[in-house]
Design a protein around this motif. Sequence first.
Motif, PDB file in Angstrom:
ATOM      1  N   GLY A  41       4.252 -11.033   2.088  1.00 49.01           N
ATOM      2  CA  GLY A  41       3.635 -10.077   2.998  1.00 49.01           C
ATOM      3  C   GLY A  41       2.142 -10.190   3.178  1.00 49.01           C
ATOM      4  N   ILE A  42       1.461 -11.035   2.429  1.00 55.13           N
ATOM      5  CA  ILE A  42       0.013 -11.117   2.537  1.00 55.13           C
ATOM      6  C   ILE A  42      -0.396 -11.755   3.858  1.00 55.13           C
ATOM      7  CG2 ILE A  42      -0.068 -13.313   1.272  1.00 55.13           C
ATOM      8  CD1 ILE A  42      -2.821 -12.466   0.209  1.00 55.13           C
ATOM      9  N   ILE A  83     -11.454  -4.866  -5.645  1.00 48.95           N
ATOM     10  CA  ILE A  83     -10.854  -5.173  -4.340  1.00 48.95           C
ATOM     11  C   ILE A  83     -10.445  -3.902  -3.607  1.00 48.95           C
ATOM     12  CG2 ILE A  83      -8.829  -6.224  -3.218  1.00 48.95           C
ATOM     13  CD1 ILE A  83      -8.985  -8.402  -5.436  1.00 48.95           C
ATOM     14  N   ASP A  84      -9.904  -2.946  -4.352  1.00 52.83           N
ATOM     15  CA  ASP A  84      -9.343  -1.744  -3.722  1.00 52.83           C
ATOM     16  C   ASP A  84     -10.334  -0.589  -3.604  1.00 52.83           C
ATOM     17  OD1 ASP A  84      -6.959  -3.098  -3.560  1.00 52.83           O
ATOM     18  OD2 ASP A  84      -6.139  -2.230  -5.405  1.00 52.83           O
ATOM     19  N   GLY A  90      -4.418   6.216   1.094  1.00 50.33           N
ATOM     20  CA  GLY A  90      -3.154   6.155   1.806  1.00 50.33           C
ATOM     21  C   GLY A  90      -2.796   4.784   2.338  1.00 50.33           C
ATOM     22  N   GLU A  91      -3.769   3.857   2.416  1.00 47.44           N
ATOM     23  CA  GLU A  91      -3.467   2.494   2.883  1.00 47.44           C
ATOM     24  C   GLU A  91      -3.021   1.620   1.714  1.00 47.44           C
ATOM     25  OE1 GLU A  91      -6.426   0.609   5.231  1.00 47.44           O
ATOM     26  OE2 GLU A  91      -6.641   2.300   6.630  1.00 47.44           O
ATOM     27  N   GLU A  92      -2.241   0.583   2.056  1.00 49.36           N
ATOM     28  CA  GLU A  92      -1.749  -0.325   1.015  1.00 49.36           C
ATOM     29  C   GLU A  92      -2.910  -1.078   0.376  1.00 49.36           C
ATOM     30  OE1 GLU A  92       1.098  -2.707   3.098  1.00 49.36           O
ATOM     31  OE2 GLU A  92       2.759  -1.359   2.582  1.00 49.36           O
ATOM     32  N   ARG A  96      -2.542  -6.002  -4.565  1.00 42.81           N
ATOM     33  CA  ARG A  96      -1.178  -6.264  -5.020  1.00 42.81           C
ATOM     34  C   ARG A  96      -0.786  -7.735  -4.840  1.00 42.81           C
ATOM     35  NH1 ARG A  96      -0.809  -4.230   0.074  1.00 42.81           N
ATOM     36  NH2 ARG A  96       0.912  -4.861   1.474  1.00 42.81           N
ATOM     37  N   TRP A  97      -1.545  -8.453  -3.999  1.00 41.89           N
ATOM     38  CA  TRP A  97      -1.222  -9.861  -3.754  1.00 41.89           C
ATOM     39  C   TRP A  97      -1.898 -10.803  -4.754  1.00 41.89           C
ATOM     40  CZ3 TRP A  97       2.787  -9.509  -1.060  1.00 41.89           C
ATOM     41  CH2 TRP A  97       2.895  -8.612   0.018  1.00 41.89           C
TER      42      TRP A  97
END
Length: 447
Positions: A41-42, A83-84, A90-92, A96-97
């Motif tokens: 999904g990245i 990174i986050d 609320g956004e992904e 996670r990648w």
Amino acid sequence: MISRYTRPAMGKIWEFENKFAIWQEIEVLACEAQAELGQCGITKEDAAWIREHAGFTVERINEIEAVTHHDVIAFLTCMGERIDAEVPEGEEKPSRWVHYGMTSSDLGDTALSCQIVQSIDIILEDVKALGETCKRRAFELQDALCAGRTHGIHAEPMTFGMKFGSWAWALKRTQIRLEEARAVAATGAISGAVGTYSSIDPFVEQYVCEKMGLTADPLSTQVLFRDRHAQVLSALAVAASVLETIALQVRLMQETDVIEAEEPFRAGQKGSSAMPHKRNPITAERVCGLARVVKANAQVGYDNVALWFERDISHSGAERVVLADSFAALDYMFGKMQWMLDGLQVYPEKMEYNLNRTRGLIYSSKVLLALVDTGITREEAYAIVQRNAMAVWEDIQNAVAGPTYRERLEADPEAKLSSEVLDQIFDPWAFLGHKDVVFKKLEALEF
């Protein structure tokens, strides 16, 4: 390696900042490769965000590791926080990648290869500099006569420049061994658990390795086979042995009873707390001592090759010590040897004095051949040569001012050699008629 024996450039390679910076680059490149593939999904936008916002601090990693007891997880957690940090609620989360489909050794081993390559590049520059110094000084001293010694005993005349030339050739071979070790070590692996690419496409490994200047291992079993690291440590140990050999020569030449050369002695330097007259070969002795560390570390590299099944981590802790220590110590040793040999103080007059201290015994091999040329057997000639030589030795040992070797031969009725022949024999340059062959070869040597 303690800071006393670590030069800044090499030290930085093995600091956490550099290691984690390499880890970060590998993880970012892996994300970019995944985005190129488009199999998970990245997206490329995710990968771009990760590159722009990735970061870490050693302090934060240490805080996390104190809880997790896992350095890779601690690093990934810290990197993920960075990174986050600016992702709207609320956004992904793009983090996670990071490390997707990878295992710890994919990251650690590939990064370690980068550190090894960086370190070898510094050592290769060290070798080049010292090799060129030895070559230059060989030509400077190519006509400085000295006694060649075997078993520590005067053998035949040679020139002091030949010593430097021999060291230059040894350093050339050192350069070749290190280049071979570098090629073997410049290998990465991102193949997942037990190396089957079960959760990651081989393209990711190829992409990351190419960007990092590495070659992808053809078959890793989660870890890179440790024969590579053993070869590196072996090359470092041989390099240390070469420097030890040169340093030992300097120590021997600086002995009071020899004193044909000595390492630089700087203004204000002190040789002994009790004996102010002393000028000790402390730098050469330090090099010899540190060589023992680098050589001993090579054994750890050999022991690290054998791991349980596809992997264990028995190599890990030992490796963190011996690789950093060996590179740091060897780099320091090269720095000291460069200073020492570039400024080595040589005393040609003392060399010539020492050459004559044995009253002509150093010419015995030429006497032997000249007697054989008269028609007697080698055994008969050897008896004449040795008989007269031992008489001179006895005078020397007892500090008796007896006849020289030539004078004894002239008085020996069995040693039927003319004055003209003896003049040729007792000329030190008669031993060096092919000296130019040696230096012609040395002239072609390049680093």
